[in-house]
Scaffold this motif. Structure first.
Motif, short mmCIF file in Angstrom:
data_model
loop_
_atom_site.label_atom_id
_atom_site.label_comp_id
_atom_site.label_asym_id
_atom_site.label_seq_id
_atom_site.Cartn_x
_atom_site.Cartn_y
_atom_site.Cartn_z
N VAL A 167 39.88 -15.87 -14.02
CA VAL A 167 39.46 -14.50 -13.66
C VAL A 167 40.61 -13.53 -13.88
O VAL A 167 40.42 -12.42 -14.39
CB VAL A 167 38.96 -14.46 -12.21
CG1 VAL A 167 38.73 -13.02 -11.76
CG2 VAL A 167 37.68 -15.27 -12.05
N ALA A 168 41.83 -13.94 -13.50
CA ALA A 168 42.99 -13.07 -13.69
C ALA A 168 43.24 -12.81 -15.17
O ALA A 168 43.64 -11.70 -15.55
CB ALA A 168 44.23 -13.70 -13.04
N GLY A 189 37.52 -10.86 -21.70
CA GLY A 189 38.12 -9.63 -21.21
C GLY A 189 38.30 -8.60 -22.31
O GLY A 189 38.00 -7.41 -22.13
N VAL A 202 40.72 -10.18 -16.31
CA VAL A 202 41.12 -8.86 -15.83
C VAL A 202 42.32 -8.34 -16.62
O VAL A 202 42.35 -7.17 -17.05
CB VAL A 202 41.44 -8.90 -14.33
CG1 VAL A 202 42.05 -7.58 -13.86
CG2 VAL A 202 40.17 -9.22 -13.53
N PHE A 251 41.36 -7.53 -20.23
CA PHE A 251 40.55 -6.30 -20.21
C PHE A 251 41.46 -5.09 -20.13
O PHE A 251 41.28 -4.11 -20.87
CB PHE A 251 39.59 -6.34 -19.01
CG PHE A 251 38.68 -5.14 -18.93
CD1 PHE A 251 37.39 -5.21 -19.43
CD2 PHE A 251 39.10 -3.94 -18.36
CE1 PHE A 251 36.53 -4.10 -19.35
CE2 PHE A 251 38.26 -2.84 -18.29
CZ PHE A 251 36.98 -2.92 -18.79
N ALA A 252 42.43 -5.14 -19.23
CA ALA A 252 43.34 -4.00 -19.08
C ALA A 252 44.14 -3.76 -20.35
O ALA A 252 44.35 -2.60 -20.76
CB ALA A 252 44.29 -4.25 -17.91
#
Length: 243
Positions: A21-22, A110, A25, A28-29
């Motif tokens: 999940v990290a 992501g 994220v 994605f960023a």
């Protein structure tokens, strides 16, 4: 000190699902900010005749978001953000191969989600995030492949130097890695897009449905990151032995 030929296995505190999940994220960023800067630059250039972000601004956006994401999710997942980095860590036995099939889809998810968000927000200017050889200055596909491999080799060598296992260590690690990304993007962005990251190229390519040059950015960075593993062992054998 130890005579072991490879670093000691790294023991993660976080479960694999949380690390995945990290990575989603974090990647994605990376794409939202880095490719977003390129898209905003293209949109403002289209509207006013001059890009508001500029090429140096785009390069700095990539470098700074890498730094920020490393400091944010690095303690959780290592903040690889990049399939080539993950593969190189596994080749160096700093990351278990069983984790690779989880990290890679997370990074690609992501990146692709961010690219679609940019497309929904900005429309066609979001295609500025697509990486391709700059044919206008004579860059061929083979030339772009070699440039991407070399850039990623340099980046991965830095990552290996500042990492403990598959995780970066301390504030200077984020600054060093982000700095390399910014410098290489500033110097070679106009040549190939300076992707150095298969996921960063895959997301915008999928959103724009432009796949002609994608293989360059899947193969080049992966080969370059893999080559950094023996290179780092050659130039810093004492550091490797002491891992």
């Amino acid at each position: 000190m130890t005579d072991a030929p490879f670093p000691r296995p790294f023991l993660w505190r976080e479960p694999l699902w949380r690390r995945a999940v990290a990575e989603v994220v974090g990647t994605f960023a990376l794409v939202a900010i880095g490719c977003g800067a390129a898209a905003v630059n293209a949109a403002t250039a289209e509207a006013t005749g001059a890009g508001a972000v500029t090429h140096p601004g785009v390069a700095l956006a990539f470098g700074l978001v890498v730094f920020c994401v490393i400091e944010t999710v690095g303690p959780i997942c290592g903040a690889h953000l990049n399939p080539a980095v993950t593969v190189a860590f596994a080749l160096d036995r700093r990351l278990a191969w069983r984790d690779v099939p989880v990290y890679l889809p997370a990074q690609c998810l992501g990146a692709t989600a961010a690219a679609y968000c940019l497309l929904a927000l900005l429309g066609d200017p979001a295609h500025a995030g697509v990486t391709r050889p700059n044919a206008a200055i004579g860059i061929t596909q083979i030339g772009a492949l070699l440039v991407e491999a070399a850039l990623t080799c340099g980046l991965m060598t830095t990552v290996l130097a500042v990492a403990t296992g598959p995780k970066e260590k301390g504030l200077l690690a984020g600054l060093s890695i982000g700095g390399v990304v910014a410098i290489e993007a500033m110097a070679f962005g106009p040549v190939t897009g300076a992707s150095m990251n298969p996921a960063r190229s895959l997301g915008p390519a999928v959103a724009a449905a432009e796949f002609g040059d994608l293989w360059l950015y899947l193969v080049g960075p992966t080969v370059g990151a893999a080559a950094a593993v023996p290179l780092y062992r050659l130039i810093r054998p004492a550091a490797v032995a002491g891992s």
